[in-house]
Design a protein around this motif. Structure first.
Motif, PDB file in Angstrom:
ATOM      1  N   LEU A 123       0.805  -1.129  -0.098  1.00 21.61           N
ATOM      2  CA  LEU A 123       0.093  -0.072  -0.012  1.00 21.61           C
ATOM      3  C   LEU A 123       0.743   1.298  -0.153  1.00 21.61           C
ATOM      4  N   GLN A 124       1.820   1.081   0.616  1.00 19.73           N
ATOM      5  CA  GLN A 124       2.796   2.378   0.671  1.00 19.73           C
ATOM      6  C   GLN A 124       3.711   2.646  -0.516  1.00 19.73           C
ATOM      7  N   HIS A 125       3.808   1.571  -1.360  1.00 14.34           N
ATOM      8  CA  HIS A 125       4.648   1.682  -2.623  1.00 14.34           C
ATOM      9  C   HIS A 125       4.253   2.510  -3.571  1.00 14.34           C
ATOM     10  N   VAL A 126       3.008   3.189  -3.438  1.00 12.26           N
ATOM     11  CA  VAL A 126       2.579   4.184  -4.372  1.00 12.26           C
ATOM     12  C   VAL A 126       3.407   5.351  -4.456  1.00 12.26           C
ATOM     13  N   ASP A 127       4.297   5.604  -3.494  1.00 15.62           N
ATOM     14  CA  ASP A 127       5.220   6.601  -3.538  1.00 15.62           C
ATOM     15  C   ASP A 127       6.124   6.729  -4.607  1.00 15.62           C
ATOM     16  N   HIS A 128       6.464   5.497  -5.130  1.00 16.43           N
ATOM     17  CA  HIS A 128       7.285   5.243  -6.273  1.00 16.43           C
ATOM     18  C   HIS A 128       6.450   5.057  -7.703  1.00 16.43           C
ATOM     19  N   ASP A 129       6.913   5.277  -8.689  1.00 12.80           N
ATOM     20  CA  ASP A 129       6.429   5.295 -10.238  1.00 12.80           C
ATOM     21  C   ASP A 129       5.808   3.549 -10.408  1.00 12.80           C
ATOM     22  N   PHE A 130       4.861   3.579 -11.000  1.00 15.99           N
ATOM     23  CA  PHE A 130       4.450   2.271 -11.389  1.00 15.99           C
ATOM     24  C   PHE A 130       5.417   1.630 -12.510  1.00 15.99           C
ATOM     25  N   PRO A 189       9.505  -5.933 -11.468  1.00 16.92           N
ATOM     26  CA  PRO A 189       8.637  -6.252 -10.608  1.00 16.92           C
ATOM     27  C   PRO A 189       8.984  -6.006  -9.259  1.00 16.92           C
ATOM     28  N   PHE A 190       7.803  -5.688  -8.508  1.00 17.09           N
ATOM     29  CA  PHE A 190       7.834  -5.066  -7.090  1.00 17.09           C
ATOM     30  C   PHE A 190       7.446  -6.178  -6.057  1.00 17.09           C
ATOM     31  N   VAL A 191       8.539  -6.543  -5.277  1.00 17.62           N
ATOM     32  CA  VAL A 191       8.365  -7.461  -4.122  1.00 17.62           C
ATOM     33  C   VAL A 191       8.956  -6.805  -2.972  1.00 17.62           C
ATOM     34  N   PRO A 192       8.105  -6.485  -2.009  1.00 21.35           N
ATOM     35  CA  PRO A 192       8.429  -5.674  -0.778  1.00 21.35           C
ATOM     36  C   PRO A 192       9.663  -6.325  -0.106  1.00 21.35           C
ATOM     37  N   PHE A 193       9.565  -7.551   0.316  1.00 21.69           N
ATOM     38  CA  PHE A 193      10.750  -8.412   0.743  1.00 21.69           C
ATOM     39  C   PHE A 193      10.647  -9.768   0.322  1.00 21.69           C
ATOM     40  N   ASN A 194      11.847 -10.507   0.714  1.00 23.18           N
ATOM     41  CA  ASN A 194      11.770 -11.921   0.448  1.00 23.18           C
ATOM     42  C   ASN A 194      10.531 -12.601   1.563  1.00 23.18           C
ATOM     43  N   ALA A 195       9.730 -13.530   1.150  1.00 24.66           N
ATOM     44  CA  ALA A 195       8.740 -13.924   2.075  1.00 24.66           C
ATOM     45  C   ALA A 195       8.227 -15.435   1.215  1.00 24.66           C
ATOM     46  N   PRO A 233      -0.333 -10.649 -15.162  1.00 25.54           N
ATOM     47  CA  PRO A 233      -0.055 -11.881 -14.294  1.00 25.54           C
ATOM     48  C   PRO A 233       1.395 -11.912 -13.630  1.00 25.54           C
ATOM     49  N   VAL A 234       1.461 -12.574 -12.504  1.00 26.33           N
ATOM     50  CA  VAL A 234       2.872 -12.610 -11.976  1.00 26.33           C
ATOM     51  C   VAL A 234       3.586 -13.666 -12.742  1.00 26.33           C
ATOM     52  N   GLU A 235       3.394 -14.460 -13.570  1.00 27.41           N
ATOM     53  CA  GLU A 235       4.053 -15.229 -14.473  1.00 27.41           C
ATOM     54  C   GLU A 235       4.451 -14.331 -15.747  1.00 27.41           C
ATOM     55  N   HIS A 236       4.015 -13.379 -15.846  1.00 30.27           N
ATOM     56  CA  HIS A 236       4.499 -12.467 -17.025  1.00 30.27           C
ATOM     57  C   HIS A 236       5.099 -11.232 -16.366  1.00 30.27           C
ATOM     58  N   LEU A 237       5.749 -11.192 -15.454  1.00 31.62           N
ATOM     59  CA  LEU A 237       6.405  -9.903 -14.640  1.00 31.62           C
ATOM     60  C   LEU A 237       5.397  -9.076 -13.941  1.00 31.62           C
ATOM     61  N   GLY A 238       4.191  -9.785 -13.850  1.00 29.30           N
ATOM     62  CA  GLY A 238       3.222  -8.893 -12.917  1.00 29.30           C
ATOM     63  C   GLY A 238       3.611  -8.865 -11.517  1.00 29.30           C
ATOM     64  N   ASN A 239       3.551  -7.790 -10.856  1.00 28.08           N
ATOM     65  CA  ASN A 239       4.029  -7.675  -9.460  1.00 28.08           C
ATOM     66  C   ASN A 239       3.126  -7.400  -8.493  1.00 28.08           C
ATOM     67  N   ASP A 289       2.456  -4.730  -6.603  1.00 28.90           N
ATOM     68  CA  ASP A 289       2.149  -3.264  -6.403  1.00 28.90           C
ATOM     69  C   ASP A 289       0.561  -3.241  -6.393  1.00 28.90           C
ATOM     70  N   VAL A 290       0.089  -2.617  -5.585  1.00 28.39           N
ATOM     71  CA  VAL A 290      -1.540  -2.477  -5.488  1.00 28.39           C
ATOM     72  C   VAL A 290      -2.117  -2.085  -6.736  1.00 28.39           C
ATOM     73  N   ARG A 291      -1.157  -1.163  -7.392  1.00 28.16           N
ATOM     74  CA  ARG A 291      -1.862  -0.599  -8.670  1.00 28.16           C
ATOM     75  C   ARG A 291      -1.940  -1.528  -9.784  1.00 28.16           C
ATOM     76  N   ASN A 292      -1.300  -2.706  -9.374  1.00 25.73           N
ATOM     77  CA  ASN A 292      -1.240  -4.033 -10.473  1.00 25.73           C
ATOM     78  C   ASN A 292      -2.469  -5.134 -10.110  1.00 25.73           C
ATOM     79  N   GLY A 293      -3.499  -4.530  -8.955  1.00 24.71           N
ATOM     80  CA  GLY A 293      -4.355  -5.286  -8.696  1.00 24.71           C
ATOM     81  C   GLY A 293      -5.840  -4.683  -8.510  1.00 24.71           C
ATOM     82  N   ILE A 294      -6.739  -5.620  -8.653  1.00 24.92           N
ATOM     83  CA  ILE A 294      -8.223  -5.389  -8.444  1.00 24.92           C
ATOM     84  C   ILE A 294      -8.947  -6.563  -7.982  1.00 24.92           C
ATOM     85  N   SER A 295     -10.013  -6.292  -7.286  1.00 23.09           N
ATOM     86  CA  SER A 295     -10.953  -7.254  -6.569  1.00 23.09           C
ATOM     87  C   SER A 295     -11.975  -7.718  -7.531  1.00 23.09           C
TER      88      SER A 295
END
Length: 324
Positions: A177-184, A189-195, A239-245, A247-253
């Motif tokens: 949610l906080q990553h919106v401070d960065h350009d999309f 691919p954006f991953v906040p941390f290894n998990a 999609p994640v398999e196509h370098l989708g990340n 980032d909340v801006r790459n998601g919808i409900s």
């Protein structure tokens, strides 16, 4: 030696710990710690920033959190309306009725369903002094530990494991949610941390459900059952398999039907956030279920403009997934 203010704070904490140690639970029919589980659920939502003021709304998020703890301690049917209503017997818990239901709330002896609860009660709230204690990490932990040690000792290990796991999921979600401070960017691919994968999946879903309040952006349906099922799902646009990340801006409900249509290229969204429908299909069935009726319908957008889906993500979807 404690100062005067510190002594007052300790006395206030002890007062509420005494109240919490004397919650009403149904011992006659086996383990049914509704009120302790509700308090644990509220504590988690305060800690994670999902509750930011002294107004505890009977929301889908609260239901989901309640069920998550409930299933760790019993296999009985969860009934959030019971503790939410009956905890009023404790001096620290209060109700704010919806307009027009003031008299009804003052005379009804019980709430029989979650729907009735939401119709009558706008929100619950604590004494201001207790809410202040719950917003402080140190005293919140003491209260949380007291609840577990008093009522859920047999499930202590499972509860603390759940709390630890949820902290990781919440941290991942908040980073999203906080990553919106960065350009999309689609290319990075954006991953906040290894998990682990389950943490990433749950963290992404948590962020998307928070932004869209468990509502499908296309048909705007919202269904969350009291056994923990939700009709809506967190969908990646790219999609994640196509370098989708993540980032909340790459998601919808999306509800399950429209998620399927979106992933299979029968639906997409244009540059002004309106639904487009593929011509490359044949539809039969009730008119209200047909994809073609959605053409040019504006999608539901988040309250915070910074969380709007990225136009670049939808452009990628139109070019690479949508059936033209």
């Amino acid at each position: 030696m404690l100062g005067k203010n510190q002594k007052m704070e300790v006395n206030v904490l002890h007062k509420y710990l005494y109240e919490i140690r004397n919650l009403r639970i149904d011992r006659a029919h086996g383990s049914a710690p509704h009120q302790p589980v509700l308090l644990l659920s509220i504590i988690e939502m305060i800690e994670q920033g999902q509750i930011t003021e002294n107004k505890i709304i009977p929301s889908p998020g609260l239901v989901e959190t309640f069920i998550k703890y409930w299933t760790k301690v019993t296999n009985r049917k969860p009934k959030l309306e019971l503790p939410f209503f009956h905890m009023k017997s404790r001096s620290f818990w209060h109700h704010q009725p919806n307009s027009g239901y003031e008299t009804a709330l003052s005379v009804i002896p019980q709430i029989k369903s979650f729907t009735q609860l939401r119709n009558i009660i706008a929100y619950g709230y604590f004494d201001d002094a207790l809410y202040l204690l719950l917003t402080n990490a140190e005293t919140r932990d003491i209260i949380q530990q007291t609840i577990i040690e008093t009522y859920l000792l047999d499930f202590k290990e499972a509860i603390y494991s759940l709390i630890s796991e949820e902290k990781q999921i919440s941290e991942y979600s908040q980073k999203i949610l906080q990553h919106v401070d960065h350009d999309f960017s689609i290319d990075k691919p954006f991953v906040p941390f290894n998990a682990k994968k389950s943490t990433r999946t749950s963290g992404f879903r948590k962020a998307i459900m928070q932004v869209y309040t468990y509502t499908c952006v296309i048909c705007e349906i919202q269904i969350l059952t009291l056994d923990g099922a939700s009709l809506t799902e967190a969908a990646h646009i790219v999609p994640v398999e196509h370098l989708g990340n993540d980032d909340v801006r790459n998601g919808i409900s999306l509800c399950q039907q429209h998620h399927w249509g979106f992933d299979n290229g029968l639906l997409s969204v244009n540059e002004v956030y309106k639904v487009i429908v593929s011509d490359l299909m044949v539809e039969k069935g009730p008119l209200e279920w047909k994809f073609t009726t959605l053409t040019d319908k504006g999608i539901l957008l988040p309250e915070n403009r910074e969380h709007y889906p990225a136009p670049e993500a939808f452009a990628w979807h139109r070019e690479n997934v949508f059936r033209k």
